[in-house]
Write an enzyme that holds these catalytic residues in place. Structure first.
Site, PDB file in Angstrom:
ATOM      1  N   CYS A  50       0.671  -1.117   0.249  1.00 46.66           N
ATOM      2  CA  CYS A  50      -0.146  -0.003  -0.073  1.00 46.66           C
ATOM      3  C   CYS A  50       0.914   1.220  -0.021  1.00 46.66           C
ATOM      4  CB  CYS A  50      -1.029   0.146   1.071  1.00 46.66           C
ATOM      5  SG  CYS A  50      -0.084  -0.041   2.845  1.00 46.66           S
ATOM      6  N   ASP A  52       2.361   2.616   2.377  1.00 51.30           N
ATOM      7  CA  ASP A  52       2.291   3.312   3.982  1.00 51.30           C
ATOM      8  C   ASP A  52       3.681   3.399   4.510  1.00 51.30           C
ATOM      9  OD1 ASP A  52       0.020   4.739   3.553  1.00 51.30           O
ATOM     10  OD2 ASP A  52      -1.225   2.796   4.187  1.00 51.30           O
ATOM     11  N   CYS A  77      -3.076   3.112   7.771  1.00 54.97           N
ATOM     12  CA  CYS A  77      -4.609   2.955   7.838  1.00 54.97           C
ATOM     13  C   CYS A  77      -5.004   2.879   9.390  1.00 54.97           C
ATOM     14  CB  CYS A  77      -5.260   1.988   7.128  1.00 54.97           C
ATOM     15  SG  CYS A  77      -4.776   0.440   7.546  1.00 54.97           S
ATOM     16  N   CYS A 124      -1.304  -4.471   6.995  1.00 59.62           N
ATOM     17  CA  CYS A 124      -1.066  -3.557   7.828  1.00 59.62           C
ATOM     18  C   CYS A 124      -0.685  -3.839   9.260  1.00 59.62           C
ATOM     19  CB  CYS A 124      -2.331  -2.724   8.030  1.00 59.62           C
ATOM     20  SG  CYS A 124      -3.453  -2.539   6.723  1.00 59.62           S
TER      21      CYS A 124
END
Ligand code: FES
Length: 146
Positions: A50, A52, A77, A124
């Site tokens: 992603c 991030d 997130c 994540c």
């Protein structure tokens, strides 16, 4: 995306546990400004999935070889925030986690303490333990030289 396609996603897999929501709305040990924070080890990692980023700062009790503080910041997130908040609690609770044990901390153990994460959010939770490992490696490199 059609309404039908959206409804297919509207199942159990999209639900966050109460513990995830608690850590997302009230993240523990977040470090907004690291300018004056003196850490013993710093780890930074990113997700290829992603894009991030995650940074983790640790302080270590050198005599006991345990983590005494764990701070973090992310562009990730809600799942990344909740996972890292929980990880930062786990590594300092009960007097601090031994560095060897902390290096072996898995995303699964963090997810279990969160009472689950949606499957599509597994990547994540990986960010926090990878950044923690980097921070421990950073600490160990610095102190191996002394
Ligand atoms: Fe990037 Fe969750 S989507 S950390």
């Amino acid at each position: 995306m059609s309404t039908n396609e959206f409804n297919k996603c509207d199942g159990e897999d999209w639900l966050y546990s109460d513990i995830v929501k608690e850590h997302f709305f009230h993240p523990q040990n977040i470090l907004i400004d690291d300018k004056d924070y003196v850490a013993d080890g710093i780890g930074v990692t990113g997700s290829p999935l992603c894009g991030d980023m995650m940074a983790v700062w640790i302080k270590v009790d050198r005599d006991k070889n345990v983590i005494t503080e764990c701070k973090w910041r992310t562009f990730g997130c809600a799942s990344a925030i909740a996972s890292t908040s929980m990880m930062s609690v786990m590594v300092v609770e009960n007097g601090g986690m031994d560095l060897h044990k902390a290096k072996r901390l898995t995303p699964e153990a963090i997810i279990e303490r969160l009472s689950g994460l949606p499957d599509r959010k597994y990547h994540c939770s990986v960010l926090s333990h990878l950044a923690l490992r980097e921070a421990i490696d950073d600490y160990q490199k610095i102190h191996a030289k002394k």
